[in-house]
Scaffold this motif. Structure first.
Motif, PDB file in Angstrom:
ATOM      1  N   TRP A  26     -28.484 -84.255 -35.475  1.00  0.00           N
ATOM      2  CA  TRP A  26     -27.544 -83.223 -35.038  1.00  0.00           C
ATOM      3  C   TRP A  26     -27.205 -83.379 -33.561  1.00  0.00           C
ATOM      4  O   TRP A  26     -26.053 -83.146 -33.146  1.00  0.00           O
ATOM      5  CB  TRP A  26     -28.119 -81.834 -35.313  1.00  0.00           C
ATOM      6  N   VAL A  55     -23.388 -83.844 -32.303  1.00  0.00           N
ATOM      7  CA  VAL A  55     -22.767 -83.040 -31.246  1.00  0.00           C
ATOM      8  C   VAL A  55     -22.170 -83.955 -30.187  1.00  0.00           C
ATOM      9  O   VAL A  55     -21.028 -83.753 -29.736  1.00  0.00           O
ATOM     10  CB  VAL A  55     -23.793 -82.075 -30.618  1.00  0.00           C
ATOM     11  N   ARG A  97     -30.518 -77.921 -37.661  1.00  0.00           N
ATOM     12  CA  ARG A  97     -29.187 -77.513 -37.214  1.00  0.00           C
ATOM     13  C   ARG A  97     -29.270 -76.381 -36.188  1.00  0.00           C
ATOM     14  O   ARG A  97     -28.414 -76.266 -35.302  1.00  0.00           O
ATOM     15  CB  ARG A  97     -28.341 -77.076 -38.417  1.00  0.00           C
ATOM     16  N   PRO A 105     -28.206 -78.873 -32.422  1.00  0.00           N
ATOM     17  CA  PRO A 105     -26.952 -78.690 -31.694  1.00  0.00           C
ATOM     18  C   PRO A 105     -27.127 -78.041 -30.325  1.00  0.00           C
ATOM     19  O   PRO A 105     -26.459 -78.418 -29.361  1.00  0.00           O
ATOM     20  CB  PRO A 105     -26.136 -77.796 -32.639  1.00  0.00           C
ATOM     21  N   THR A 111     -27.979 -87.941 -25.877  1.00  0.00           N
ATOM     22  CA  THR A 111     -28.126 -87.480 -27.264  1.00  0.00           C
ATOM     23  C   THR A 111     -28.386 -88.649 -28.194  1.00  0.00           C
ATOM     24  O   THR A 111     -29.154 -88.535 -29.153  1.00  0.00           O
ATOM     25  CB  THR A 111     -26.868 -86.717 -27.721  1.00  0.00           C
ATOM     26  N   TYR A 156     -20.076 -74.831 -28.236  1.00  0.00           N
ATOM     27  CA  TYR A 156     -20.052 -75.572 -29.497  1.00  0.00           C
ATOM     28  C   TYR A 156     -21.463 -75.728 -30.058  1.00  0.00           C
ATOM     29  O   TYR A 156     -21.722 -75.522 -31.243  1.00  0.00           O
ATOM     30  CB  TYR A 156     -19.409 -76.938 -29.264  1.00  0.00           C
ATOM     31  N   GLY A 157     -22.406 -76.063 -29.192  1.00  0.00           N
ATOM     32  CA  GLY A 157     -23.785 -76.208 -29.636  1.00  0.00           C
ATOM     33  C   GLY A 157     -24.360 -74.905 -30.158  1.00  0.00           C
ATOM     34  O   GLY A 157     -25.035 -74.882 -31.196  1.00  0.00           O
ATOM     35  N   LEU A 178     -22.961 -74.075 -33.651  1.00  0.00           N
ATOM     36  CA  LEU A 178     -23.691 -74.823 -34.681  1.00  0.00           C
ATOM     37  C   LEU A 178     -25.106 -74.288 -34.841  1.00  0.00           C
ATOM     38  O   LEU A 178     -25.636 -74.205 -35.955  1.00  0.00           O
ATOM     39  CB  LEU A 178     -23.726 -76.303 -34.321  1.00  0.00           C
TER      40      LEU A 178
END
Length: 528
Positions: A29, A33, A154, A158, A173, A258-259, A262
């Motif tokens: 994940w 991302v 998840r 994220p 990442t 965004y993270g 998620l």
């Protein structure tokens, strides 16, 4: 813990591999991302961003069936180790290309596609290994825990990925993901798997793939699950594909938002997984839970389309996570429950093909729709379609999955004057019954399900005839490609199938049981 959602963790092998997989998925994940956010910088169009998810899931659609056949033919542990090694190499390549600034949109998609190939090889082998780790009584809970594990990762991955992107950059990442595969490989090396003995002659890869497809084409319970799955996932792909754009453009956020969106989906899924026993009872079983989950998913999509702030969007992401885990676990458990062991990997591969194909095509479609009517409009359209599909799906209920699918082994070995070579064929099998003409309508109804069973387990053709000279003589006739396939067919007959055959035999008249005759193609015999 024996009656809880965590009961499978009592089994040491499952607990160790589940923990390692969660850690591996956290890395995945984080990588995803980074890839999604990187594409918003390299090529920020809705279609290109949606292609990142499509590239990751498309290989599962293309390769799931051969991967499922390999999971049934090879040592699943060794196959999983090889897949994890390949995924580690892909993540290192992503890190190198990003750090040296040679990454382009199409190179990113190519490497994401390569990662999808590794995931495609691993998924059927992992899912079909679960029944080896827990007793049947804990299988449904183990399936739910697998889904929960994905969503635990998840919830964490994220957020960590967004933090790494914001502080250390996308490259970090990818390096974190590569390290996570080391942990998974170590757990797989620790697992001392004892491979079960194969029933009948060993299958070839093409033959195993054909057998898997044939099973899916004639197993009605599996077909109902697949149809419900393709509709839900095609519509449910909308918010997964559009979430990066929703965070960046519609809500004006950064990688952190965004993270956290998620992570909200993951947190909702974890909470939903823990509450699944209560939810299933509250909504009256699997079918009620499926309806509630699909409607909640549609409501979450509509909420995301109308969310005025990032905080409100995160709340709807939590709802989406609860809904997603309810539907995903219900469909996955239903698939596991209708598959016998001999075809489990291939049956799950067909399910994964449907899942990934619906997600990939759905992602592309919703990306295009968003370019026409906007992100919010696309999410509202998906919500409307999901609501309608959830209500109409009640007309095609999921199978209960309670049939005994262990091999019955009630067929006697065929009598042959000379030992038949496994490659000889085609093979025809005749079963002669005595049925009075006035009972033949009932006989036709009783034997009809047997035709699907014969085809499902290896027959290429099946028919029932009556003798014009002797109307009470009824002949069931089916063919197979070769003698080896018929011998495998002997091991595929289940206890549930035995009950169908018993209902047919109950209409047979006479002191002797139905007469069975085996025939081999004359050309094959002449080659001996």
């Amino acid at each position: 813990m024996a009656d809880s959602a965590l009961a499978p963790l009592r089994h040491r092998v499952f607990a160790v591999l589940w923990t390692a997989t969660v850690l591996g998925n956290i890395g995945t994940w984080m990588r995803d991302v980074g890839s999604g956010w990187l594409m918003t910088s390299l090529a920020p169009s809705p279609v290109m961003v949606a292609l990142v998810q499509a590239a990751g899931t498309l290989p599962v659609f293309v390769l799931a069936l051969p991967a499922g056949a390999l999971a049934d033919l090879l040592d699943r542990r060794k196959l999983l180790i090889a897949a994890q090694c390949s995924l580690g190499v892909v993540s290192l390549a992503l890190a190198l290309c990003t750090a040296t600034r040679i990454m382009t949109p199409w190179l990113l998609l190519l490497l994401v596609l390569a990662g999808g190939v590794g995931a495609a090889l691993a998924a059927p082998a992992w899912q079909s290994s679960v029944p080896e780790m827990v007793p049947r009584a804990d299988l449904r809970a183990a399936v739910a825990l697998n889904s929960m594990g994905v969503n635990v990762s998840r919830a964490i991955g994220p957020a960590l990925g967004g933090l790494l992107v914001a502080t250390l950059g996308v490259t970090a990442t990818y390096l974190a993901d590569a390290f996570s595969y080391v942990l998974v490989i170590a757990a797989l090396l620790w697992w001392k798997r004892v491979a079960p003995e194969a029933d009948g002659p060993r299958e070839t890869l093409p033959g195993a793939m054909r057998a898997g497809l044939r099973y899916a084409l004639h197993a009605r319970g599996l077909q109902r699950v697949l149809l419900r799955a393709v509709v839900f996932f095609a519509l449910g792909a909308a918010h997964w594909a559009l979430l990066p754009l929703l965070a960046r453009h519609a809500l004006g956020g950064g990688p952190g938002l965004y993270g956290f969106m998620l992570a909200g989906i993951g947190a909702g899924a974890v909470g939903g997984a823990l509450a699944l026993p209560w939810l299933r009872e509250r909504f009256g079983g699997a079918e009620g839970l499926m309806l509630a989950g699909a409607l909640a998913n549609a409501a979450a999509q509509a909420g995301l389309a109308l969310a005025p702030t990032g905080g409100v969007a995160v709340v709807f992401c939590v709802l989406a996570g609860v809904a997603w885990i309810a539907v995903l676990t219900t469909l996955n458990a239903a698939t596991q429950a209708v598959l016998p062991n001999w075809v489990r990997g291939r049956g799950l591969a067909v399910y994964l093909t449907v899942f990934s194909g619906a997600m990939a095509l759905g992602s592309l479609s919703w990306g295009q729709v968003a370019s026409w009517i906007g992100i919010g409009g696309a999410l509202l359209a998906a919500a409307a379609g999901g609501t309608a599909a959830a209500l109409l799906g009640r007309a095609l209920p999921l199978p209960a999955g309670e049939e005994p699918l262990d091999p019955s082994r009630h067929w006697p070995d065929p009598h042959a004057a000379h030992a038949a070579d496994h490659a000889h064929g085609p093979v025809a099998v005749q079963v002669e019954y005595r049925v009075a003409p006035e009972r033949q309508a009932a006989f036709r109804r009783a034997i009809a399900p047997l035709g699907a069973i014969r085809r499902r387990d290896g027959a290429t053709a099946w028919a029932v005839f009556t003798d014009t000279a002797d109307p009470a003589r009824v002949v069931e006739w089916f063919t197979l490609t070769d003698w080896a396939e018929h011998m495998r067919q002997h091991g595929r007959v289940t206890i549930a199938d035995q009950a169908v055959q018993a209902a047919v035999n109950a209409l047979h008249e006479g002191a002797d049981p139905p007469r069975v005759t085996h025939l081999i193609g004359l050309a094959a015999r002449l080659r001996v």
